[in-house]
Design a protein around this motif. Structure first.
Motif, PDB file in Angstrom:
ATOM      1  N   ARG A  35     100.956  37.677 -27.688  1.00 51.34           N
ATOM      2  CA  ARG A  35     101.600  38.482 -26.648  1.00 51.34           C
ATOM      3  C   ARG A  35     101.646  39.946 -27.098  1.00 51.34           C
ATOM      4  O   ARG A  35     102.131  40.256 -28.192  1.00 51.34           O
ATOM      5  CB  ARG A  35     103.019  37.992 -26.381  1.00 51.34           C
ATOM      6  N   ILE A  36     101.159  40.802 -26.227  1.00 57.87           N
ATOM      7  CA  ILE A  36     101.169  42.244 -26.506  1.00 57.87           C
ATOM      8  C   ILE A  36     102.328  42.853 -25.724  1.00 57.87           C
ATOM      9  O   ILE A  36     102.380  42.743 -24.496  1.00 57.87           O
ATOM     10  CB  ILE A  36      99.847  42.895 -26.084  1.00 57.87           C
ATOM     11  N   ARG A  37     103.238  43.457 -26.450  1.00 50.67           N
ATOM     12  CA  ARG A  37     104.373  44.054 -25.747  1.00 50.67           C
ATOM     13  C   ARG A  37     103.962  45.393 -25.133  1.00 50.67           C
ATOM     14  O   ARG A  37     102.985  46.021 -25.562  1.00 50.67           O
ATOM     15  CB  ARG A  37     105.556  44.232 -26.690  1.00 50.67           C
ATOM     16  N   PRO A  38     104.703  45.865 -24.121  1.00 53.85           N
ATOM     17  CA  PRO A  38     104.366  47.153 -23.516  1.00 53.85           C
ATOM     18  C   PRO A  38     104.739  48.319 -24.430  1.00 53.85           C
ATOM     19  O   PRO A  38     105.512  48.169 -25.383  1.00 53.85           O
ATOM     20  CB  PRO A  38     105.196  47.169 -22.229  1.00 53.85           C
ATOM     21  N   LEU A  39     104.184  49.496 -24.143  1.00 52.70           N
ATOM     22  CA  LEU A  39     104.579  50.702 -24.856  1.00 52.70           C
ATOM     23  C   LEU A  39     106.011  51.064 -24.502  1.00 52.70           C
ATOM     24  O   LEU A  39     106.420  50.999 -23.338  1.00 52.70           O
ATOM     25  CB  LEU A  39     103.657  51.867 -24.489  1.00 52.70           C
ATOM     26  N   LEU A  40     106.766  51.449 -25.518  1.00 49.08           N
ATOM     27  CA  LEU A  40     108.153  51.849 -25.332  1.00 49.08           C
ATOM     28  C   LEU A  40     108.290  53.353 -25.536  1.00 49.08           C
ATOM     29  O   LEU A  40     107.409  53.993 -26.134  1.00 49.08           O
ATOM     30  CB  LEU A  40     109.044  51.097 -26.327  1.00 49.08           C
ATOM     31  N   PRO A  41     109.368  53.950 -25.046  1.00 46.74           N
ATOM     32  CA  PRO A  41     109.559  55.397 -25.260  1.00 46.74           C
ATOM     33  C   PRO A  41     109.480  55.787 -26.730  1.00 46.74           C
ATOM     34  O   PRO A  41     108.947  56.838 -27.064  1.00 46.74           O
ATOM     35  CB  PRO A  41     110.962  55.642 -24.686  1.00 46.74           C
ATOM     36  N   PHE A  42     109.982  54.928 -27.612  1.00 44.89           N
ATOM     37  CA  PHE A  42     109.915  55.217 -29.052  1.00 44.89           C
ATOM     38  C   PHE A  42     108.465  55.294 -29.517  1.00 44.89           C
ATOM     39  O   PHE A  42     108.112  56.148 -30.354  1.00 44.89           O
ATOM     40  CB  PHE A  42     110.667  54.130 -29.818  1.00 44.89           C
ATOM     41  N   ASP A  43     107.599  54.426 -28.997  1.00 38.03           N
ATOM     42  CA  ASP A  43     106.184  54.441 -29.373  1.00 38.03           C
ATOM     43  C   ASP A  43     105.536  55.750 -28.958  1.00 38.03           C
ATOM     44  O   ASP A  43     104.735  56.329 -29.699  1.00 38.03           O
ATOM     45  CB  ASP A  43     105.459  53.264 -28.717  1.00 38.03           C
TER      46      ASP A  43
ATOM     47  N   PHE B 287      92.082  33.680 -28.981  1.00 34.10           N
ATOM     48  CA  PHE B 287      93.193  32.733 -29.078  1.00 34.10           C
ATOM     49  C   PHE B 287      93.223  31.858 -27.823  1.00 34.10           C
ATOM     50  O   PHE B 287      92.505  32.114 -26.847  1.00 34.10           O
ATOM     51  CB  PHE B 287      94.532  33.469 -29.249  1.00 34.10           C
ATOM     52  N   GLU B 288      94.066  30.825 -27.870  1.00 32.49           N
ATOM     53  CA  GLU B 288      94.141  29.924 -26.704  1.00 32.49           C
ATOM     54  C   GLU B 288      94.647  30.643 -25.462  1.00 32.49           C
ATOM     55  O   GLU B 288      94.215  30.362 -24.350  1.00 32.49           O
ATOM     56  CB  GLU B 288      95.076  28.730 -27.011  1.00 32.49           C
ATOM     57  N   ARG B 289      95.560  31.577 -25.648  1.00 35.78           N
ATOM     58  CA  ARG B 289      96.093  32.331 -24.506  1.00 35.78           C
ATOM     59  C   ARG B 289      96.597  33.674 -25.007  1.00 35.78           C
ATOM     60  O   ARG B 289      97.281  33.748 -26.030  1.00 35.78           O
ATOM     61  CB  ARG B 289      97.240  31.558 -23.827  1.00 35.78           C
ATOM     62  N   VAL B 290      96.239  34.726 -24.285  1.00 35.91           N
ATOM     63  CA  VAL B 290      96.678  36.078 -24.622  1.00 35.91           C
ATOM     64  C   VAL B 290      97.428  36.636 -23.417  1.00 35.91           C
ATOM     65  O   VAL B 290      96.923  36.615 -22.289  1.00 35.91           O
ATOM     66  CB  VAL B 290      95.492  36.998 -24.986  1.00 35.91           C
TER      67      VAL B 290
ATOM     68  N   TYR C  72     105.851  34.868 -34.434  1.00 37.31           N
ATOM     69  CA  TYR C  72     105.450  35.581 -35.654  1.00 37.31           C
ATOM     70  C   TYR C  72     105.002  36.984 -35.267  1.00 37.31           C
ATOM     71  O   TYR C  72     104.317  37.185 -34.262  1.00 37.31           O
ATOM     72  CB  TYR C  72     104.305  34.828 -36.346  1.00 37.31           C
ATOM     73  N   GLY C  73     105.360  37.956 -36.106  1.00 34.53           N
ATOM     74  CA  GLY C  73     104.910  39.331 -35.853  1.00 34.53           C
ATOM     75  C   GLY C  73     105.736  40.322 -36.642  1.00 34.53           C
ATOM     76  O   GLY C  73     106.716  39.970 -37.314  1.00 34.53           O
ATOM     77  N   GLN C  74     105.365  41.584 -36.554  1.00 34.29           N
ATOM     78  CA  GLN C  74     106.067  42.617 -37.298  1.00 34.29           C
ATOM     79  C   GLN C  74     107.414  42.935 -36.637  1.00 34.29           C
ATOM     80  O   GLN C  74     107.704  42.511 -35.511  1.00 34.29           O
ATOM     81  CB  GLN C  74     105.220  43.883 -37.390  1.00 34.29           C
TER      82      GLN C  74
ATOM     83  N   MET D 286     103.350  31.758 -31.579  1.00 30.24           N
ATOM     84  CA  MET D 286     103.312  32.865 -30.631  1.00 30.24           C
ATOM     85  C   MET D 286     103.251  34.163 -31.426  1.00 30.24           C
ATOM     86  O   MET D 286     104.238  34.582 -32.049  1.00 30.24           O
ATOM     87  CB  MET D 286     104.557  32.843 -29.737  1.00 30.24           C
ATOM     88  N   LEU D 287     102.082  34.798 -31.447  1.00 29.70           N
ATOM     89  CA  LEU D 287     101.921  36.077 -32.126  1.00 29.70           C
ATOM     90  C   LEU D 287     102.451  37.190 -31.235  1.00 29.70           C
ATOM     91  O   LEU D 287     102.164  37.229 -30.037  1.00 29.70           O
ATOM     92  CB  LEU D 287     100.448  36.335 -32.445  1.00 29.70           C
ATOM     93  N   CYS D 288     103.230  38.079 -31.809  1.00 25.04           N
ATOM     94  CA  CYS D 288     103.764  39.220 -31.059  1.00 25.04           C
ATOM     95  C   CYS D 288     103.298  40.496 -31.750  1.00 25.04           C
ATOM     96  O   CYS D 288     103.532  40.690 -32.953  1.00 25.04           O
ATOM     97  CB  CYS D 288     105.291  39.174 -31.016  1.00 25.04           C
ATOM     98  N   ILE D 289     102.633  41.362 -30.993  1.00 29.71           N
ATOM     99  CA  ILE D 289     102.069  42.592 -31.582  1.00 29.71           C
ATOM    100  C   ILE D 289     102.416  43.790 -30.702  1.00 29.71           C
ATOM    101  O   ILE D 289     102.730  43.658 -29.517  1.00 29.71           O
ATOM    102  CB  ILE D 289     100.549  42.488 -31.765  1.00 29.71           C
TER     103      ILE D 289
END
Length: 547
Positions: free
Chosen positions: A179-187, A232-235, A267-269, A504-507
């Motif tokens: 799962r790719i999270r959206p860009l945040l104001p901090f980013d 991966f199986e699902r992105v 799992y992720g940073q 579930m990978l989170c990036i």
């Protein structure tokens, strides 16, 4: 008698005797007369009393006569008045009879009119009644068809369970989603120089071209931009909802009630959205969407699990929950209290003689619905160690493991002949583990110091041990280093056993965290390479239960 008298001559003595005799007779006569006189006086008094009473009675009779005469006069007047009233009532009765005849004729006329009006609806009702009878006959036929379809549905449901689990096995007992999270104001603030200078605007360097691929644009100074892809199986892209993520998880909950162990791991940073994916937004987040739409995997899985249990026979499934925190390579039972009443008691993890992983004295709380379960999870989350860093304001400093133990009982055919107070049942125990791992992080980027630096060291070492275990499994080494970390030791049955595992990978999509994103994607790739035997359905064991 005196001596003088005795000397008198005899004649005188005789005369005196006669006179004395007469005197006594007169005296006796006087007594009799006095007695008769007294009796006459009494009789006179009695006659006078009777005469007085007769006078009173005569007076009373006279008064009664006068009253009777007055009453006769009044009665004569009343009779005359009654006669007049009867004549008036007779006349009124004749008038009423005439009026009643007229009303009866009018009512008869109206009755004929209304009867004519009701005749058509009655005919229509008769027609509808015939139609209703036809419908009832059709309903009977449909009911018989429904019974037949229900039997077929039960058979198809059993067949679906078999096909469902075969499909999950074909997809792999270790499935990896990303799962790719959206860009945040901090980013945007952090990447304002690194991205804008190269591309002229704010752009994502990590995104999903399709629902099975992650593409990372690697930009290094002095080198051309290179693309790295991961399958991966699902992105899930940044725009996909929590509901979409859970739809990929839902089939695994069916597998749990079908008799399989399941583990779902994020799992992720740090700051990549693991806790948001597993639980939902923090209480102080200003979410623009309703809270129900932002719920994560754990609350949705709780609701789905209990909905599935409701479809089962009542009393055949029991759910217990335990919550463990792995902090600085120590295990803490977040539902247990120490001698001072503080929640969070240190525990250990052991391997039983049967080769199963067990935490002695671990606290299990029985829950009957999703609300009770989520209340316990919220209690555990409040105890979970958190520390703000430069990367994430709510950085979790520990690994959280929520375990749902589902026990199901089925009556055994061997129950015949047992004593009345006991019955033999088949028991099956399944586990659903929901794991929110602490995030890996770069010390220089997170800016942690002191105790937080020590926490970061333990987090990175435990995640490195997890990666080493997956590497050993993928290479099919003879020794798998589960005991290098209490986290991997605790999750040994889920990672290397016969449980169905979903990672579930989170990036993050921004340039600043490209290195951490690549490390996470590499971890997922290594997990996909692990080859395990198909998950095994848990065998049923017999147990005696009191009624």
């Amino acid at each position: 008698m005196s001596p003088a008298v005795i000397n008198l001559p005899f004649l005188y003595q005789e005369r005196i005797k006669q006179l004395e005799h007469k005197l006594r007779a007169k005296e006796e006569r006087i007594v009799v007369l006095e007695t008769e006189n007294a009796a006459l006086h009494l009789k006179l008094a009695e006659c006078r009393g009777q005469t007085g009473r007769s006078g009173n009675e005569a007076a009373q009779f006279y008064e009664l006569y006068k009253e009777e005469k007055s009453l006769r006069t009044i009665m004569n007047i009343g009779i005359v008045q009654l006669h007049i009233t009867m004549q008036s009532l007779t006349q009124s009765l004749q008038n009423l009879r005439l009026s009643a005849v007229e009303h009866a004729q009018e009512i008869q006329h109206q009755f004929k009119h209304y009867f004519q009006l009701l005749l058509n609806p009655l005919q229509m009702m008769q027609t509808k009644n015939q139609f209703l009878q036809e419908l009832q006959a059709r309903v009977t036929i449909l009911d018989e068809s429904f019974q037949e379809v229900s039997e077929r549905y039960k058979k198809e449901k059993q067949r679906r369970k078999i096909l469902h689990n075969r499909l999950i096995e074909l997809k792999g007992n270790i499935r990896v989603n990303c799962r790719i999270r959206p860009l945040l104001p901090f980013d945007r603030q952090a990447d304002s120089l690194s991205i804008q200078d190269r591309h002229g605007d704010f752009s994502e360097v990590t995104f999903s071209p399709d629902d099975e691929t992650v593409l990372v644009k690697c930009c290094r100074p002095g080198h051309p931009i290179t693309d790295r892809t991961f399958q991966f199986e699902r992105v899930f892209s940044a725009c996909e909802s929590q509901h979409s993520v859970f739809e990929e998880v839902r089939p695994l909950l069916t597998s749990v009630l079908d008799g399989y162990n399941v583990c779902i791991m994020a799992y992720g940073q740090t700051g990549s959205g693991k806790t948001y994916t597993m639980m939902g937004p923090h209480s102080d987040d200003n979410a623009t969407l309703p809270k129900e739409m932002c719920l994560g995997i754990i609350p949705r899985a709780a609701e789905e699990l209990f909905w599935l249990i409701l479809e089962k026979p009542p009393g055949s499934y029991y759910v217990e929950v335990s919550i463990i925190e792995v902090y600085n390579n120590d295990i803490f039972d977040l539902l247990a209290q120490d001698c001072y009443g503080e929640l969070g008691v240190k525990r250990d993890v052991i391997t039983t003689k049967e080769g199963k992983i067990e935490v002695p004295f671990l606290t299990y709380e029985s829950v009957e619905n999703a609300v009770e379960l989520l209340n316990l999870v919220q209690k555990g989350l409040q105890l979970r160690v958190k520390q703000p860093t430069l990367v994430h304001a709510h950085s979790s400093r520990s690994h959280l493991v929520v375990t749902l133990t589902i026990k199901t009982y089925f009556a055994s055919s061997h129950a015949v002949g047992l004593p009345d107070g006991e019955r033999l049942k088949k028991q099956t125990t399944m586990k659903l583990q929901l794991v929110d791992l602490a995030g890996s992080e770069c010390v220089g980027m997170s800016g942690v110091k002191g105790a937080a630096l020590r926490e970061t060291s333990f987090i990175n070492r435990s995640l490195s041990a997890l990666s080493d275990v997956l590497g050993a499994l993928s290479e099919q080494r003879s020794h798998i280093p589960y005991r290098n970390s209490r986290l991997t030791h605790l999750l040994q049955d889920s990672i290397g056993g016969d449980a169905k595992l979903l990672v579930m990978l989170c990036i993050s999509p921004c340039q600043r965290f490209t290195t951490e994103s690549l490390q996470t994607l590499g971890f997922g790739t290594r997990a996909r390479q692990v080859s395990r035997a198909p998950a095994k359905k848990i065998n049923q064991t017999l147990c005696n239960k009191s009624k």
